[in-house]
Write an enzyme that holds these catalytic residues in place. Structure first.
Site, PDB file in Angstrom:
ATOM      1  CG  ASP A   1       2.993  -1.656   5.293  1.00  0.00           C
ATOM      2  OD1 ASP A   1       3.678  -1.879   4.274  1.00  0.00           O
ATOM      3  OD2 ASP A   1       1.884  -2.193   5.496  1.00  0.00           O
TER       4      ASP A   1
ATOM      5  CG  ASP B   1      -4.399  -4.535  -3.762  1.00  0.00           C
ATOM      6  OD1 ASP B   1      -3.263  -4.871  -3.371  1.00  0.00           O
ATOM      7  OD2 ASP B   1      -4.840  -3.383  -3.669  1.00  0.00           O
TER       8      ASP B   1
END
Lengths: 250, 204
Positions: free
Chosen positions: A130, A11
């Site tokens: 997702d 991230d």
């Protein structure tokens, strides 16, 4: 023989590596280029960067980090998060990314996938899906899992591939962060529905989970926290996968 | 120190290729000017994306002619990924004429279930070849089309995808090309680039 891939995910916020729990409690963990180079040396087959910051300034910082990574990291780099159109996708590729992943913008405007594939080539267009369990199947979510779209995730996966996606990055929202294993049903359902490589994401608790995701049909298994926490190394995962009869690059 | 001219035909990511060559102490010139290619001793034709637009840009910029001339006058030419495909006579992708430095055509991978061919795979030499001890190796691929050389003698190495081999390294004389991405293939890719540069230096 084509090897299955083990992929650490980082991230990145404003060009810096961060770590937290489900986007909360983010702490600065240093330079993502250092981390990517370390993982590449440790045998990672590819690195995924997920940009979790918004805004033009953060985008410029991301591009600078990608440029540095391109010079230092000698395995493929896929970058996503904030790609809202052709221009940003091209920015990333010119900065040195090998693939770009697109999620919310593609759900909002599926024609974007067609456009990216036509201009950049399918092999560098990754659609991130997702998915959360709903009504006996899975629903595709936008905005980092925050916005249900009403679309069936498997049907959306198929459409994304028809439009030119060269790879799918499939994350189970239910399993993500839980370290209790991937949603193997989801991985198997998407892998059998499409004819492009599928990267399994969300829920890795250890090497055995990653091997299970590959056995379920994924071409690659992605994990973040188990690597960052030092709970498992890339080599651990590859040994486990090899022991399960899966071809990996050792 | 080798001087390498990388042809920029607008198809993205040349930064990692430049870095990979520079790590081998090459002096790298990335250019879209035919005049630079005319003088080059080592020409690299890189590429990602589609063959049609890439060939159009090479033709429009006058680079296609200078690359052909470079091969004719004995410069070393290395094609990478799409760059390998562009060295052949024709590509099914866009049904276009390519550079024609090697006889044969490029066609879509139509036998595999999973396409693109994406990931790390074996590169197995067909015999003693110009890349010497850099092969066999496991390298990173990302492509949808493959070249089918008309002359089997041009196949330097093959890679098997879903039970069927294709030409992953090809070459003839001072022209060589790889279907994988050496700049993204870790130490194995570095060894391939080093072998190519060494061969060019030895021939000079």
């Amino acid at each position: 023989m084509l090897r299955r891939r083990i992929v650490p995910c980082l991230d990145v916020r404003r060009g810096r590596l961060v770590k937290g729990i489900r986007f909360r409690d983010l702490r600065d963990r240093g330079d993502p280029v250092d981390a990517a180079a370390r993982y590449a040396e440790a045998g990672a087959d590819e690195i995924v960067w997920l940009n979790i910051s918004a805004g033009e300034e953060a985008w410029a910082e991301l591009l600078r980090a990608v440029e540095r990574a391109a010079r230092r990291v000698d395995v493929p780099l896929c970058v996503g998060g904030g790609v809202d159109g052709l221009e940003r996708a091209r920015d990333l590729l010119l900065a040195g990314a090998d693939k770009v992943s697109v999620n919310t913008a593609a759900l909002d405007r599926p024609g974007l996938v067609t456009e990216l594939a036509a201009h950049l080539g399918s092999q560098c267009v990754v659609v991130a899906v997702d998915a959360a369990r709903a009504n006996g199947g899975w629903e595709a979510h936008a905005a980092g899992g925050g916005r249900p779209t009403g679309r069936d995730a498997v049907a959306w996966s198929r459409e994304a591939v028809e439009r030119g996606a060269g790879e799918l990055l499939v994350t189970s929202i239910d399993a993500d962060g839980g370290r209790a294993g991937y949603d193997l049903d989801l991985i198997a359902a998407v892998s059998s529905a499409v004819d492009v490589p599928v990267v399994a994401s969300g829920g890795a608790g250890g090497p055995a989970d990653m091997a299970a995701a590959l056995s379920a049909g994924a071409s690659a298994a992605l994990a973040a926290s188990i690597f960052h926490d030092g709970q498992a190394t890339v080599a651990d995962v590859k040994q486990e996968a090899a022991a399960c009869g899966l071809p990996v690059r050792l | 120190m080798s001087a390498v001219t990388v042809v920029d035909h607008g198809a993205g990511n040349l930064r990692s290729l430049r870095a990979a060559l520079e790590r081998l102490d090459a002096r790298v010139d990335v250019t879209d000017r035919p005049a630079d290619v005319e003088r080059a001793e080592i020409v690299v034709v890189p590429g990602v994306g589609a063959a049609g637009p890439a060939m159009e840009r090479l033709e429009a910029a006058g680079l296609a002619t200078t690359i052909r001339d470079a091969a004719d006058r004995g410069a070393h030419v290395l094609g990478i990924c799409l760059g390998l495909q562009l060295l052949f006579e024709r590509s099914e992708e866009g049904d276009i004429e390519c550079l024609g430095l090697l006889p044969g055509a490029v066609r879509r991978i139509d036998w595999a279930r999973t396409v693109p061919h994406m990931g790390w795979n074996d590169v197995s030499p067909s015999g003693a070849g110009p890349l010497g001890d850099a092969l066999p190796a496991v390298c990173y691929f990302a492509h949808t089309y493959v070249a089918e050389p008309a002359d089997a003698g041009d196949v330097i190495a093959t890679t098997e995808l879903e039970g069927r081999p294709f030409a992953s390294v090809v070459g003839r004389g001072r022209v060589a090309a790889v279907q994988f991405h050496p700049e993204r293939s870790g130490p194995a890719g570095r060894a391939v680039l080093a072998a190519f540069l060494r061969r060019a230096a030895d021939a000079a």
